[in-house]
Design a protein around this motif. Structure first.
Motif, PDB file in Angstrom:
ATOM      1  N   GLY A 132      52.299  59.122  41.717  1.00 46.45           N
ATOM      2  CA  GLY A 132      52.421  60.024  40.578  1.00 46.45           C
ATOM      3  C   GLY A 132      52.382  61.463  41.036  1.00 46.45           C
ATOM      4  O   GLY A 132      51.693  61.796  42.007  1.00 46.45           O
ATOM      5  N   GLN A 133      53.123  62.310  40.349  1.00 51.62           N
ATOM      6  CA  GLN A 133      53.124  63.728  40.704  1.00 51.62           C
ATOM      7  C   GLN A 133      53.336  64.581  39.462  1.00 51.62           C
ATOM      8  O   GLN A 133      53.865  64.113  38.454  1.00 51.62           O
ATOM      9  CB  GLN A 133      54.199  64.029  41.749  1.00 51.62           C
ATOM     10  N   ALA A 134      52.902  65.836  39.550  1.00 53.92           N
ATOM     11  CA  ALA A 134      53.065  66.776  38.445  1.00 53.92           C
ATOM     12  C   ALA A 134      52.989  68.188  39.010  1.00 53.92           C
ATOM     13  O   ALA A 134      52.459  68.412  40.112  1.00 53.92           O
ATOM     14  CB  ALA A 134      52.005  66.556  37.371  1.00 53.92           C
ATOM     15  N   GLN A 135      53.518  69.135  38.228  1.00 53.63           N
ATOM     16  CA  GLN A 135      53.547  70.535  38.673  1.00 53.63           C
ATOM     17  C   GLN A 135      53.489  71.438  37.452  1.00 53.63           C
ATOM     18  O   GLN A 135      53.987  71.102  36.379  1.00 53.63           O
ATOM     19  CB  GLN A 135      54.834  70.811  39.476  1.00 53.63           C
ATOM     20  N   SER A 136      52.843  72.586  37.617  1.00 44.93           N
ATOM     21  CA  SER A 136      52.753  73.543  36.521  1.00 44.93           C
ATOM     22  C   SER A 136      52.633  74.948  37.089  1.00 44.93           C
ATOM     23  O   SER A 136      52.093  75.150  38.188  1.00 44.93           O
ATOM     24  CB  SER A 136      51.549  73.230  35.623  1.00 44.93           C
ATOM     25  N   THR A 137      53.120  75.926  36.317  1.00 45.45           N
ATOM     26  CA  THR A 137      53.080  77.322  36.737  1.00 45.45           C
ATOM     27  C   THR A 137      52.322  78.142  35.708  1.00 45.45           C
ATOM     28  O   THR A 137      52.532  77.995  34.497  1.00 45.45           O
ATOM     29  CB  THR A 137      54.496  77.899  36.897  1.00 45.45           C
TER      30      THR A 137
ATOM     31  N   ARG B  35      38.002  59.620  39.413  1.00 43.45           N
ATOM     32  CA  ARG B  35      37.171  58.444  39.116  1.00 43.45           C
ATOM     33  C   ARG B  35      37.178  58.100  37.631  1.00 43.45           C
ATOM     34  O   ARG B  35      36.852  56.975  37.258  1.00 43.45           O
ATOM     35  CB  ARG B  35      35.749  58.662  39.620  1.00 43.45           C
ATOM     36  N   GLN B  36      37.533  59.049  36.787  1.00 42.21           N
ATOM     37  CA  GLN B  36      37.658  58.745  35.364  1.00 42.21           C
ATOM     38  C   GLN B  36      38.917  57.927  35.073  1.00 42.21           C
ATOM     39  O   GLN B  36      38.972  57.194  34.080  1.00 42.21           O
ATOM     40  CB  GLN B  36      37.705  60.042  34.550  1.00 42.21           C
ATOM     41  N   HIS B  37      39.920  58.055  35.937  1.00 38.14           N
ATOM     42  CA  HIS B  37      41.201  57.390  35.693  1.00 38.14           C
ATOM     43  C   HIS B  37      41.426  56.154  36.565  1.00 38.14           C
ATOM     44  O   HIS B  37      42.246  55.305  36.217  1.00 38.14           O
ATOM     45  CB  HIS B  37      42.353  58.377  35.939  1.00 38.14           C
ATOM     46  N   LEU B  38      40.732  56.058  37.704  1.00 40.56           N
ATOM     47  CA  LEU B  38      40.953  54.955  38.636  1.00 40.56           C
ATOM     48  C   LEU B  38      39.620  54.293  38.962  1.00 40.56           C
ATOM     49  O   LEU B  38      38.577  54.964  39.026  1.00 40.56           O
ATOM     50  CB  LEU B  38      41.607  55.450  39.929  1.00 40.56           C
TER      51      LEU B  38
ATOM     52  N   VAL C  16      47.304  69.589  35.553  1.00 38.57           N
ATOM     53  CA  VAL C  16      48.298  69.057  36.484  1.00 38.57           C
ATOM     54  C   VAL C  16      47.781  67.787  37.135  1.00 38.57           C
ATOM     55  O   VAL C  16      48.505  66.794  37.287  1.00 38.57           O
ATOM     56  CB  VAL C  16      48.654  70.108  37.557  1.00 38.57           C
ATOM     57  N   LEU C  17      46.505  67.796  37.506  1.00 41.70           N
ATOM     58  CA  LEU C  17      45.886  66.618  38.106  1.00 41.70           C
ATOM     59  C   LEU C  17      45.888  65.447  37.131  1.00 41.70           C
ATOM     60  O   LEU C  17      46.234  64.308  37.498  1.00 41.70           O
ATOM     61  CB  LEU C  17      44.457  66.951  38.536  1.00 41.70           C
ATOM     62  N   VAL C  18      45.529  65.695  35.878  1.00 42.84           N
ATOM     63  CA  VAL C  18      45.503  64.637  34.861  1.00 42.84           C
ATOM     64  C   VAL C  18      46.905  64.092  34.623  1.00 42.84           C
ATOM     65  O   VAL C  18      47.103  62.871  34.512  1.00 42.84           O
ATOM     66  CB  VAL C  18      44.898  65.174  33.549  1.00 42.84           C
ATOM     67  N   ALA C  19      47.902  64.983  34.571  1.00 46.05           N
ATOM     68  CA  ALA C  19      49.287  64.532  34.365  1.00 46.05           C
ATOM     69  C   ALA C  19      49.759  63.662  35.516  1.00 46.05           C
ATOM     70  O   ALA C  19      50.431  62.637  35.314  1.00 46.05           O
ATOM     71  CB  ALA C  19      50.205  65.743  34.205  1.00 46.05           C
ATOM     72  N   ALA C  20      49.411  64.035  36.746  1.00 48.26           N
ATOM     73  CA  ALA C  20      49.791  63.229  37.913  1.00 48.26           C
ATOM     74  C   ALA C  20      49.123  61.856  37.866  1.00 48.26           C
ATOM     75  O   ALA C  20      49.748  60.835  38.188  1.00 48.26           O
ATOM     76  CB  ALA C  20      49.417  63.961  39.204  1.00 48.26           C
ATOM     77  N   LEU C  21      47.848  61.815  37.451  1.00 47.32           N
ATOM     78  CA  LEU C  21      47.137  60.535  37.338  1.00 47.32           C
ATOM     79  C   LEU C  21      47.740  59.661  36.238  1.00 47.32           C
ATOM     80  O   LEU C  21      47.850  58.434  36.390  1.00 47.32           O
ATOM     81  CB  LEU C  21      45.657  60.792  37.055  1.00 47.32           C
TER      82      LEU C  21
ATOM     83  N   ASN D 233      50.882  59.731  35.236  1.00 45.27           N
ATOM     84  CA  ASN D 233      52.158  59.237  35.770  1.00 45.27           C
ATOM     85  C   ASN D 233      51.927  58.097  36.761  1.00 45.27           C
ATOM     86  O   ASN D 233      52.671  57.111  36.783  1.00 45.27           O
ATOM     87  CB  ASN D 233      52.923  60.374  36.448  1.00 45.27           C
ATOM     88  N   LEU D 234      50.888  58.253  37.572  1.00 42.86           N
ATOM     89  CA  LEU D 234      50.525  57.200  38.523  1.00 42.86           C
ATOM     90  C   LEU D 234      50.183  55.908  37.787  1.00 42.86           C
ATOM     91  O   LEU D 234      50.662  54.827  38.147  1.00 42.86           O
ATOM     92  CB  LEU D 234      49.336  57.660  39.368  1.00 42.86           C
ATOM     93  N   ASN D 235      49.360  56.012  36.748  1.00 40.89           N
ATOM     94  CA  ASN D 235      48.939  54.817  36.016  1.00 40.89           C
ATOM     95  C   ASN D 235      50.091  54.168  35.253  1.00 40.89           C
ATOM     96  O   ASN D 235      50.092  52.952  35.044  1.00 40.89           O
ATOM     97  CB  ASN D 235      47.793  55.160  35.064  1.00 40.89           C
ATOM     98  N   GLN D 236      51.062  54.950  34.834  1.00 43.70           N
ATOM     99  CA  GLN D 236      52.242  54.373  34.189  1.00 43.70           C
ATOM    100  C   GLN D 236      53.003  53.492  35.180  1.00 43.70           C
ATOM    101  O   GLN D 236      53.449  52.389  34.832  1.00 43.70           O
ATOM    102  CB  GLN D 236      53.156  55.479  33.657  1.00 43.70           C
ATOM    103  N   MET D 237      53.141  53.981  36.409  1.00 44.29           N
ATOM    104  CA  MET D 237      53.839  53.205  37.433  1.00 44.29           C
ATOM    105  C   MET D 237      53.033  51.958  37.787  1.00 44.29           C
ATOM    106  O   MET D 237      53.578  50.861  37.944  1.00 44.29           O
ATOM    107  CB  MET D 237      54.058  54.064  38.671  1.00 44.29           C
ATOM    108  N   ARG D 238      51.716  52.105  37.899  1.00 47.53           N
ATOM    109  CA  ARG D 238      50.865  50.964  38.234  1.00 47.53           C
ATOM    110  C   ARG D 238      50.869  49.921  37.113  1.00 47.53           C
ATOM    111  O   ARG D 238      50.819  48.725  37.373  1.00 47.53           O
ATOM    112  CB  ARG D 238      49.438  51.460  38.493  1.00 47.53           C
TER     113      ARG D 238
END
Length: 294
Positions: free
Chosen positions: A9-14, A54-57, A136-141, A143-148
Motif C-alpha cells: 500500500g502507498q499514499a502521498q500528500s502535499t 499496530r492499530q491497523h495490523l 498519509v500513513l493511514v491512507a497507505a495502511l 490501501n494495504l488492507n484492501q489488497m490483503r
C-alpha cells in the motif's frame, strides 16, 4: 473475514511543509514485526508511526518507507560560512606561497565537504509534521488492507474448495468403514477353513469371533471420523467469521491432519487409504495458505 499477510500500500500528500509519501510492504510472520525507514527528518515520529501501524495490523513482517520533501528545495540546505571561509583562507595562503594570482572560484569551494549542509529540522514543530504524515500513513495502511482483503477472499475460495473435497472423501470413508471388518472376517474364515481342512481340524466359532472383535477394536475409526467432522465444521465456521484468525486455523488444520493420519493407519484398507492420501494432499494445500493468513 480472511485477510492475507502479504500486500502493498502507498499514499502521498502535499501540504505547507512539503510532500510526504509512504510505502508499505508486508509478508507473513508469526507476530507483528515493523521495520520503519523514516529518514533523519521523520525519525522523531517513529513512536507515533508504530502505534498507528499496530492499530491497523496484527500479524506480518512490515517494511515501511516514509519520505518527506520540503516545499522549497532551496530552504532544505544552508551554507556553512565558517567552513567556506576556512577553505578560502587556506587556499589564499597557498597562493601566496606559490605566487599564484589566479582568482579563487567560490562555486568550486562550495562543492568541498562540509560547505553545503542540510538545514536543521529541529526548528519544525513535530506536531505540524505529524499532522502531515498521519493521514498519509493511514491512507497507505488502508490501501494495504484492501489488497490483503482481496487476496484473503481468493484464499477463502480455495480453502472452502479443499474443505468440501475433504468432506466428500470423509463421507466415502464412512461408507467403507463397516466393510473393513466384514472383509477381514471373510478372509479369515477362508484362510483358516482351508488350513483346517488340509489338517482335518476344526476351530470353535467363539475363537473366530474373539479374533474378529480384536480386529474390529483395532481398526475402529468411528471416533476419528466424528472428531474430523467436528474439525471440518469448526474450520468452516472460523473462516466465515468476521474475526478469522490465522493462528486458530493453523491449530485446527493440525488436528485435521492428525485425525486423517490416524484414520489411514488404523483402517487397514486399501480403498480407504486412497481417500486418505487425497485428504492429506488437500490439507497440505490448506496448510500452506493458512501460513499467510493474518
Amino acid at each position: 473475514m480472511l485477510q492475507s499477510m502479504t500486500g502493498q500500500g502507498q499514499a502521498q500528500s502535499t501540504g505547507d511543509l512539503g510532500t510526504v509519501s509512504v510505502e508499505i510492504r508486508t509478508v507473513n510472520n508469526r507476530g507483528l514485526k515493523l521495520s520503519a525507514r523514516l529518514g533523519d527528518q521523520l525519525n522523531r515520529l517513529e513512536p507515533q508511526v508504530d502505534a498507528v501501524v499496530r492499530q491497523h495490523l496484527t500479524r506480518g513482517s512490515v517494511n515501511l518507507n516514509a519520505r518527506w520533501q520540503r516545499a522549497s528545495a532551496a530552504s532544505a540546505y544552508r551554507i556553512n560560512e565558517a567552513a567556506l571561509t576556512e577553505y578560502h583562507r587556506s587556499l589564499s595562503q597557498l597562493q601566496t606561497k606559490l605566487d599564484d594570482t589566479a582568482p579563487i572560484d567560490l562555486a568550486q569551494l562550495a562543492a568541498l565537504p562540509g560547505v553545503i549542509q542540510e538545514a536543521d529540522d529541529q526548528t519544525i514543530d513535530p506536531k505540524e509534521l505529524w499532522a502531515l504524515l498521519q493521514p498519509v500513513l493511514v491512507a497507505a495502511l488502508e490501501n494495504l488492507n484492501q489488497m490483503r482483503a482481496a487476496e484473503g477472499a481468493s484464499m477463502l475460495t480455495s480453502l472452502q474448495t479443499d474443505l468440501a473435497l475433504i468432506a466428500e472423501h470423509l463421507e466415502a470413508i464412512c461408507k467403507l468403514a463397516p466393510r473393513v471388518v466384514d472383509g477381514y472376517r471373510e478372509r479369515l474364515e477362508s484362510r483358516i477353513g482351508d488350513l483346517l481342512r488340509e489338517r482335518g481340524l476344526e476351530v470353535a466359532t467363539i475363537d473366530l469371533l474373539k479374533e474378529l472383535q480384536v480386529f474390529a477394536d483395532r481398526t475402529d475409526i468411528s471416533e476419528e471420523i466424528t472428531r474430523l467432522q467436528s474439525h471440518l465444521q469448526m474450520f468452516d465456521e472460523t473462516v466465515a467469521s468476521e474475526q478469522a484468525s490465522g493462528r486458530r486455523l493453523d491449530f485446527v488444520i493440525q488436528e485435521m491432519f492428525r485425525e486423517t493420519n490416524t484414520i489411514g493407519s488404523k483402517a487397514n484398507d486399501a480403498e480407504i487409504a486412497m481417500h486418505v492420501v487425497d485428504m492429506k494432499c488437500a490439507i497440505e494445500r490448506m496448510r500452506e495458505l493458512i501460513q499467510n493468513i493474518e
